[in-house]
Design an enzyme around this catalytic site. Structure first.
Site, PDB file in Angstrom:
ATOM      1  CD  GLU A  49      30.384   4.014  42.119  1.00 32.61           C
ATOM      2  OE1 GLU A  49      31.492   3.677  41.696  1.00 32.61           O
ATOM      3  OE2 GLU A  49      29.389   4.089  41.395  1.00 32.61           O
ATOM      4  CD  GLU A  87      28.611   8.436  40.010  1.00 30.91           C
ATOM      5  OE1 GLU A  87      28.776   7.608  39.092  1.00 30.91           O
ATOM      6  OE2 GLU A  87      29.451   8.660  40.899  1.00 30.91           O
TER       7      GLU A  87
END
Ligand code: BG6
Length: 485
Positions: free
Chosen positions: A189, A383
């Site tokens: 991220e 995820e």
């Protein structure tokens, strides 16, 4: 094609700092996550206040030996339990397990001249264990695990010299594990630098020198982009047949209404979100983003051949996390709700989890189509999952039908995207075993198919138990997703 591809990578995803524990064992030293304290009541309306750090705060945390207050220091003790845990993943039929390598296990302060033998050995054993069960490792090189020492000395990624230190760590990883690992990710991220700059990049508010705090964050981000490109090249050179992905928090935003001003505000939110993958997938900074940053007084600190490095070393695939969506509007009076380290306007059509994250399976289909259409390169969902409380019955069972429903509804949408032609490499659900949550440092915000008998204070036996979702996911993998409907 209306099915998952035959070679689809089914599995789960964890991160060293959220599972391993053993934070100061066998030579390891503190990472930025080891100083993140327990915050069950995180005020997301002021998320930044909790995630902006000063030197004083970091030093105080380093000197604080209260293990209860810092749950990531103890994790779920995966460091000592990984063999049993991997066995359970294998029983579910995992084809892949996403893990991260803690920088601080290999280079405890980031600056040692030689890697730490015990750290090297741990990951060799972990990868051997996975491979012996037919599970391929998918390895993140940077998942909120920078050595604290580098944050204090260099203000983390704000200093260009950190590119060289990280490259050396990655080179060690490729040389050591390049035969065992063929799937890699650079920065988890990478966009989260603007939401929690300390955990993402070691940037301390009081240590930015001549730069403003905001400028320091974008300087650090640029250094991470350059580092990602350099290690992508290195990975291809040192680990034959390897693929390197980048990783984005996919935060889909919808206009709250069809009022053109709402649509325009939403467009900016979505452009901001995909700015990061634009750089890493296309190899160029989008001109519109540069202009938007410039209007806020922010410059990208380009040096030497940075642009060439970015252009020549784009990611092989785009991976992303997906948990929730949000709305945007110019109306300031609308109700807001938390999401994954974000705050957004509540969508009247969606339900939320106990933590306020809005559950939106269709948004995953929309995201897949949008990202594939934008980049035309393979995607990987690394995820996705529901963090919620579980109850253990007197007979020791955990009936988590809500988790099954969350995952099932998302996977049905994934299937629809694949049938439209989206090239998706795999799906790793987040936290296949309960772990310490990133933002709140809670274990009771559970994601797993496997329950871990620990509470937020670390009390409990640590015993692993299969939840109902364990058998369900096993069947999804066995049937390659054909049992979903
Ligand atoms: C992702 C992170 O943003 O969200 C994970 O990559 C994190 O590290 C996950 O655990 C879920 O967030 P949380 O705060 O519920 O753990």
């Amino acid at each position: 094609m209306s099915q998952f591809p035959e070679d689809f990578y089914w599995g789960g995803a964890i991160a060293a700092n959220q599972v391993e524990g053993a934070w100061n064992t066998d030579g390891k030293q503190a990472s930025v996550s080891d100083i993140m304290s327990y915050k069950p009541k995180l005020d997301v309306t002021n998320f930044n206040a909790h995630h902006q750090f000063t030197t004083e705060k970091v030093i105080a945390a380093l000197n604080d030996s209260d293990i209860q207050l810092y749950p990531k220091r103890r994790g779920i003790d995966f460091y000592h339990h990984y063999k049993d845990d991997v066995k359970l993943f294998a029983e579910m039929g995992f084809k892949v397990l996403r893990v991260s390598i803690a920088w601080t296990r290999l280079y405890p302060t980031g600056e040692e001249s030689e890697p730490n033998e015990a750290g090297l050995k741990f990951y060799h054993s972990l990868f051997d264990e996975l491979l012996s069960h037919g599970i391929k490792p998918l390895v993140t090189l940077h998942h909120y695990e920078m050595p604290v020492a580098l944050a204090l000395k260099y203000n983390g990624w704000q200093d260009r010299r950190v590119i060289g230190l990280f490259t050396r760590f990655c080179q060690t990883c490729f040389e050591q594990y390049g035969q065992k690992v063929k799937l890699w990710l650079t920065f988890n991220e990478v966009d989260s630098i603007i939401r929690h700059p300390f955990t993402t990049a070691g940037v301390l508010e009081d240590n930015c020198g001549d730069e403003t705090f905001e400028q320091a964050c974008y300087t650090a981000l640029h250094h991470q982009f350059v580092a990602a490109a350099i290690v992508t090249r290195l990975c291809h050179e040192l680990s034959e047949g390897s693929k390197m992905g980048c990783m984005l928090t996919k935060t889909m935003t919808y206009p709250y209404s069809s009022q053109p001003e709402d649509v325009a505000a939403t467009q900016i939110k979505n452009l901001n979100n995909m700015f990061y993958s634009d750089v890493q997938m296309n190899g160029v900074y989008p001109a519109m983003m540069i202009n938007m940053l410039r209007s806020r007084g922010i410059e990208i600190p380009l040096k030497d051949d940075d642009l060439e490095i970015l252009a020549n070393n784009t990611a092989d695939f785009l991976s992303f996390s997906y948990y929730m969506t949000r709305c945007e509007s110019v109306n300031p009076d609308l109700e807001r709700t938390p999401g994954n380290t974000t705050l957004g306007i509540k969508n009247p059509y969606l339900k939320s989890s106990e933590w306020g994250w809005q559950i939106d399976p269709v948004g995953l289909r929309v995201s897949l189509i949008e990202l594939y259409d934008r980049y035309r390169k393979p995607l990987f969902i690394v995820e996705n999952g529901l963090g919620t409380r579980d109850t253990v019955t007197e007979s020791g069972h955990i009936h988590d039908s809500y988790r099954i429903e969350y995952l099932r509804s998302h996977l049905i949408e994934v299937k629809k995207a694949i049938s439209l032609g989206v090239d998706l490499m795999g799906y790793t659900s987040w936290g296949p075993i309960d772990l310490i949550s990133a933002a709140n440092s809670q274990v009771t915000k559970r994601y797993g198919f496997i329950h871990v008998d620990l509470d937020d204070m670390g009390n409990g036996t640590g015993v692993r138990r299969k939840k109902d979702s364990f058998e369900w996911y096993k069947e999804v993998i066995r049937t390659n997703g054909s049992n979903l409907e």
